[in-house]
Write a protein that holds these residues in place. Structure first.
Motif, PDB file in Angstrom:
ATOM      1  N   LEU A 173       0.525  -0.287  17.397  1.00 44.43           N
ATOM      2  CA  LEU A 173      -0.459  -1.275  16.977  1.00 44.43           C
ATOM      3  C   LEU A 173      -0.932  -1.023  15.549  1.00 44.43           C
ATOM      4  N   SER A 174      -1.193   0.226  15.220  1.00 44.90           N
ATOM      5  CA  SER A 174      -1.690   0.469  13.858  1.00 44.90           C
ATOM      6  C   SER A 174      -0.579   0.221  12.842  1.00 44.90           C
ATOM      7  N   GLY A 175       0.665   0.498  13.230  1.00 42.20           N
ATOM      8  CA  GLY A 175       1.785   0.145  12.356  1.00 42.20           C
ATOM      9  C   GLY A 175       1.823  -1.347  12.099  1.00 42.20           C
ATOM     10  N   ALA A 176       1.646  -2.131  13.169  1.00 41.00           N
ATOM     11  CA  ALA A 176       1.653  -3.586  13.017  1.00 41.00           C
ATOM     12  C   ALA A 176       0.533  -4.034  12.088  1.00 41.00           C
ATOM     13  N   PHE A 177      -0.657  -3.481  12.290  1.00 36.32           N
ATOM     14  CA  PHE A 177      -1.779  -3.863  11.425  1.00 36.32           C
ATOM     15  C   PHE A 177      -1.484  -3.529   9.960  1.00 36.32           C
ATOM     16  N   ASN A 178      -0.950  -2.354   9.722  1.00 38.80           N
ATOM     17  CA  ASN A 178      -0.748  -1.939   8.339  1.00 38.80           C
ATOM     18  C   ASN A 178       0.344  -2.730   7.634  1.00 38.80           C
ATOM     19  N   ARG A 179       1.179  -3.409   8.421  1.00 34.24           N
ATOM     20  CA  ARG A 179       2.182  -4.280   7.813  1.00 34.24           C
ATOM     21  C   ARG A 179       1.645  -5.681   7.553  1.00 34.24           C
ATOM     22  N   GLY A 202      -3.100  -7.794   3.597  1.00 36.59           N
ATOM     23  CA  GLY A 202      -4.544  -7.608   3.367  1.00 36.59           C
ATOM     24  C   GLY A 202      -5.223  -6.790   4.437  1.00 36.59           C
ATOM     25  N   VAL A 203      -4.428  -6.114   5.267  1.00 33.18           N
ATOM     26  CA  VAL A 203      -5.029  -5.315   6.341  1.00 33.18           C
ATOM     27  C   VAL A 203      -4.745  -3.841   6.101  1.00 33.18           C
ATOM     28  N   SER A 204      -5.735  -3.027   6.238  1.00 28.21           N
ATOM     29  CA  SER A 204      -5.474  -1.587   6.218  1.00 28.21           C
ATOM     30  C   SER A 204      -6.156  -0.959   7.420  1.00 28.21           C
ATOM     31  N   CYS A 205      -5.402  -0.110   8.081  1.00 30.13           N
ATOM     32  CA  CYS A 205      -5.886   0.473   9.337  1.00 30.13           C
ATOM     33  C   CYS A 205      -5.735   1.983   9.271  1.00 30.13           C
ATOM     34  N   ASN A 206      -6.858   2.701   9.389  1.00 36.62           N
ATOM     35  CA  ASN A 206      -6.791   4.159   9.442  1.00 36.62           C
ATOM     36  C   ASN A 206      -6.055   4.606  10.701  1.00 36.62           C
ATOM     37  N   ASP A 207      -5.333   5.702  10.558  1.00 35.73           N
ATOM     38  CA  ASP A 207      -4.672   6.263  11.738  1.00 35.73           C
ATOM     39  C   ASP A 207      -5.707   6.590  12.807  1.00 35.73           C
ATOM     40  N   PRO A 208      -5.410   6.213  14.049  1.00 38.73           N
ATOM     41  CA  PRO A 208      -6.350   6.603  15.094  1.00 38.73           C
ATOM     42  C   PRO A 208      -6.158   8.086  15.424  1.00 38.73           C
ATOM     43  N   GLU A 209      -7.125   8.894  15.051  1.00 41.99           N
ATOM     44  CA  GLU A 209      -7.017  10.324  15.370  1.00 41.99           C
ATOM     45  C   GLU A 209      -7.352  10.575  16.834  1.00 41.99           C
ATOM     46  N   GLY A 210      -8.181   9.707  17.364  1.00 43.88           N
ATOM     47  CA  GLY A 210      -8.617   9.899  18.748  1.00 43.88           C
ATOM     48  C   GLY A 210      -9.252   8.637  19.299  1.00 43.88           C
ATOM     49  N   ALA A 211      -9.881   8.752  20.444  1.00 42.28           N
ATOM     50  CA  ALA A 211     -10.550   7.645  21.151  1.00 42.28           C
ATOM     51  C   ALA A 211      -9.532   6.598  21.605  1.00 42.28           C
ATOM     52  N   MET A 212      -9.931   5.347  21.631  1.00 45.06           N
ATOM     53  CA  MET A 212      -9.058   4.331  22.233  1.00 45.06           C
ATOM     54  C   MET A 212      -8.972   3.071  21.398  1.00 45.06           C
ATOM     55  N   ASP A 216       4.874  -7.287  22.397  1.00 43.14           N
ATOM     56  CA  ASP A 216       4.429  -8.683  22.423  1.00 43.14           C
ATOM     57  C   ASP A 216       3.069  -8.821  21.756  1.00 43.14           C
ATOM     58  N   VAL A 217       2.155  -7.895  22.070  1.00 37.54           N
ATOM     59  CA  VAL A 217       0.824  -7.944  21.474  1.00 37.54           C
ATOM     60  C   VAL A 217       0.921  -7.835  19.956  1.00 37.54           C
ATOM     61  N   ALA A 218       1.733  -6.874  19.484  1.00 32.67           N
ATOM     62  CA  ALA A 218       1.867  -6.676  18.041  1.00 32.67           C
ATOM     63  C   ALA A 218       2.449  -7.915  17.371  1.00 32.67           C
ATOM     64  N   ASP A 219       3.449  -8.514  18.032  1.00 32.41           N
ATOM     65  CA  ASP A 219       4.070  -9.725  17.464  1.00 32.41           C
ATOM     66  C   ASP A 219       3.064 -10.872  17.399  1.00 32.41           C
TER      67      ASP A 219
END
Lengths: 528, 528
Positions: free
Chosen positions: B421-427, B430-440, B509-512
């Motif tokens: 999901l974070s890969g999809a966001f970062n692609r 205009g979106v930048s997503c920090n790596d999820p280190e933890g949580a959900m 599917d969600v990422a797409d």
């Protein structure tokens, strides 16, 4: 302001100061180490108050065995806990129906073990499957803030079967026990110090504690001990008028039916008076009905305020052609509270309950939903058991026979134990005890010698005479009770609240110990 | 006073007015029927707010089937719920260990069924027996207000195993989820309007909601998005100084670690700075550590504030000979909160949790005990699971292999889904997503076109641009998320919080869907 407060009210101590809450002694200016904080007065929530704390200390000593020096001279090797309505702690068995459904909801894999599916009654398997599906497949999920619809449907089914009138799942809010509903009522209705509730005296001290916590005013109305703890609407009116005259805005009326600690069951005529009173005066009626399954007295039965409300609505409609009474009963604001903790089910630790909110404006319902949202949802185990309580096995289901046998055994035993204990009290000198019509408690009135009153006042800090009585009863006989001033009582009277929950085979011993203690206590303090 | 409040704070609406709480529109003079009350603004507790309410309506329509007219043109037949950390609702399986122990605690009669005793692992049978005994024989009883000692002992065992330092059962209070502990902290520390907590922005809006409910002040400190949501103590100091200059008494600091919605894990050095800051400034540290079992990033791990506190205590003692640092770490006030809802266990509906209260004065502990007494005890099912979480099967026990396999499957799957999901966001443009280190959760920053900002402002009532984004994402793709303004964010930025909990086989599917929606949304609103 004190004269508006309940005489003998249980203050919660410094939880709520003049402006809000929190202990002002915890103030510390920035950048300095906190000052040494003096010990606070001990907590005063009576059912877990000082007597109970002392009982905990004694229990630790008893664990060392009868030969330990700390137990020399004790006439008992274990405590008899009659302070709190916690039946299963005193060996009241849980009902098979509730526990089987719970286990299958939480651990459906059990059904894959050989022999389990055959051993489990079909109605248990079916109900567990329905609830698990209602939870979206797992009891580990958060549910709807109001509780899962399948559970609320069971609650509605039970309300309909009980009252003969339907209930709407949208009006049902599952809660962790009945207590959160009281908090909700306070948050919704108590806006400032001069807002208050009419609260019965004696009362279960949750109401006084919550009013103090939310900084509202408790307006007492006294149940009539000489009339079997009856509720007199003329007296209600008088208390209301006096409160208003001193600037209190009374927002609601609390009725505990069957009563705690008093056990009385209101009849329908009395309930109609109460409903008309509330309608006339614009009060929300908060009906605490958690003991509805505990009714013992011949000729007495439980009627819900919901039923009586609908009855009035029909009667007025029939009388007026529906147009002229001026009271739109369909909008009457009623909060009816129920719990898994009492009855014959005694599932206290489960923290299960619900509140049915009627005639409540959309604003109120939205506030409730929002506040519920913060606490997310009532715990699923409690939801399951509450659903099972309101919707027991069908009459033709395989679990029904066992369910009825277990239920009847518990209820008849409670009735016998109540009779044994109240008989013992009524034979004691200077004691009079109303028949327990319902609930789980006796609340005998005890005449205490002047010597005892003096001795109590001389304690440091000074205590009430009934506190001294209960303390000595604990120390000398190991019986844990709650002094009546924790519940409120008319000035100059002294009561003790005692459950009749100890196992039946201990009851005679309990009654004997009580009688011996009472005689001793009177004699030691100069007699009546 | 508004400038002290969080920009983009989630107001709870009229729950709390200037003097206390309650909806002033519910005022009605005595003896008159209540006035018609206008509809309130919709609830604003974001994780169950307006988007979620709309999702509920859509879900009802979807139930009518894809051929129903209301579903014409919908590209989805079911919703994908990414708004709330509710893993088992999205088919995350519960762990066998927890459910077997729970079932045997609640329904010990199962062991009498043929084949069950043999099928149940010995460590499950043993643990269930120990907990049932710890409850006095039945999970239906009320327990000690702090929770049963046997459960608290399990919690202490787990804390010791995790940190290498012991814990005292007397410091442990079992709670119905972590939420009640936050309420407790507010009741204890917020005495009046000018009392406040330092709260991280972005935050889980329970903190803002509670501060509003208890009429305190939220003092924000901003996590640094450009530094992986790091916590900068110099910034903390600045926020504190500004709050004090405007008359706020800051009583405590809230740290969510791992963060929600941001997922970052603090390292020990950062934690020590935080501890020294709190000690210097006389603040209570409230450590929300409910995600401690959700850590994914390489090189990152969870360290409890309890451990770091004890580490500092040892280090200072070694350095100073124990006499000169001036800080008595053994008295440092720390409230560490934990829950059964997150981690790999995901037992949200159970409402299980605890708070470990350290260095807290006797006054505070007594207040806690008293308040706990009113709500009697945490539900026993939640207590059981919390005990089982902190004290999992022993390394050599028969349940251990299954436990580890189930746990590792869930955690590795979470890590993979987070990355997808974070890969999809970062692609996305205009979106930048920090790596999820933890949580959900992911909390991507989204640059929105001026056209979208305008369209949102033109809504009635006006909405934030991210609200519009989330609403369209729901309507067009059936994905339920939470607009970032519900959690707080630096002015001028826009975020969305999205869980990565949907099942792995739906993730692509969600990422797409997300990517297509995003491109469409930008194009429809004039592009960046």
């Amino acid at each position: 302001m004190d004269e508006r407060r309940l005489a003998n009210q249980v203050p919660l101590g410094p939880v709520a100061n003049a402006t809000g809450r929190g202990d002002p002694r915890l103030a510390s200016p920035p950048s300095m180490p906190p000052p040494r904080i003096p010990d606070p007065p001990p907590p005063r929530y009576a059912v877990r108050g000082e007597i109970v704390i002392r009982a905990g200390a004694i229990e630790k000593e008893l664990e060392e065995g009868p030969d330990a020096p700390c137990n020399a001279g004790r006439s008992y090797t274990s405590l008899i806990k009659c302070n709190i309505g916690n039946p299963q702690q005193l060996q009241q068995p849980p009902l098979t129906w509730f526990r089987q459904v719970l286990a299958l909801v939480d651990c459906p894999g059990l059904l894959d073990l050989p022999g389990v599916r055959d051993a489990m009654p079909a109605d248990v398997v079916e109900r567990a499957a329905a609830y698990r599906a209602g939870f979206g497949g797992s009891s580990g999920s958060y549910t709807d803030s109001r509780g899962a619809l399948a559970i609320r449907q069971s609650v509605c089914d039970g309300i309909q079967a009980r009252d003969g009138y339907p209930a709407d799942p949208q009006d049902i809010f599952m809660t962790d026990g009945a207590t959160p509903a009281v908090h909700m009522a306070c948050r919704l209705l108590i806006r400032e110090r001069n807002d208050g509730f009419l609260v019965p005296i004696p009362q279960y001290p949750l109401y006084s504690a919550c009013l103090e916590l939310y900084n509202g005013t408790l307006v007492p109305y006294y149940l009539d001990e000489d009339a079997a703890w009856g509720l007199d609407v003329a007296h209600l009116s008088k208390q209301l008028a006096e409160a208003r005259a001193s600037g209190v805005t009374v927002r609601g009326l609390v009725v505990i039916n069957p009563g705690n600690p008093t056990g009385q069951c209101l009849d329908a005529a009395n309930q109609k008076e109460v409903l008309r009173f509330c309608a006339r005066e614009g009060l929300v009626l908060m009906a605490d009905e958690v003991y509805q399954s505990n009714v013992y007295a011949q000729g007495k039965s439980f009627t819900s305020f919901k039923k009586t409300l609908r009855d009035i609505e029909q009667e007025d409609g029939a009388r007026d052609g529906g147009a002229e009474s001026g009271q739109d009963w369909s909008q009457f604001p009623l909060m009816s509270m129920m719990s898994t903790s009492k009855g014959f089910y005694g599932e206290c630790g489960r923290r299960g309950g619900y509140v049915e909110c009627l005639g409540v404006t959309k604003a109120l319902a939205d506030e409730v939903y929002k506040l519920q949202s913060i606490s997310l949802c009532a715990n699923t185990g409690g939801q399951v058991v509450m659903g099972c309580v309101m919707s027991p096995p069908a009459a033709d289901g395989p679990s029904r026979k066992t369910f009825e046998a277990e239920r009847d055994a518990i209820l008849s035993s409670l009735a016998r134990r109540a009779a044994t204990l109240s008989g013992a009290f009524n034979r004691m000198e200077g004691v009079s005890c109303n028949d327990p019509e319902g609930a789980m408690y006796l609340f005998p009135r005890i005449t205490l010698p002047a010597g005892a009153v003096k001795a109590a006042a001389a304690m440091s800090p000074p205590k009430s005479p009934e506190f001294l009585y209960c303390l000595r009863l604990l120390e000398e006989e190991g019986i844990v009770t709650v002094p009546g001033d924790g519940f409120g009582q008319r000035d100059g009277t002294h009561h003790v609240r005692m459950t009749f929950l100890p196992p039946e085979d201990r009851m005679t011993d309990v009654a004997d110990r009580l009688s011996r203690f009472h005689a001793r206590f009177l004699a030691e303090h100069g007699g009546l």
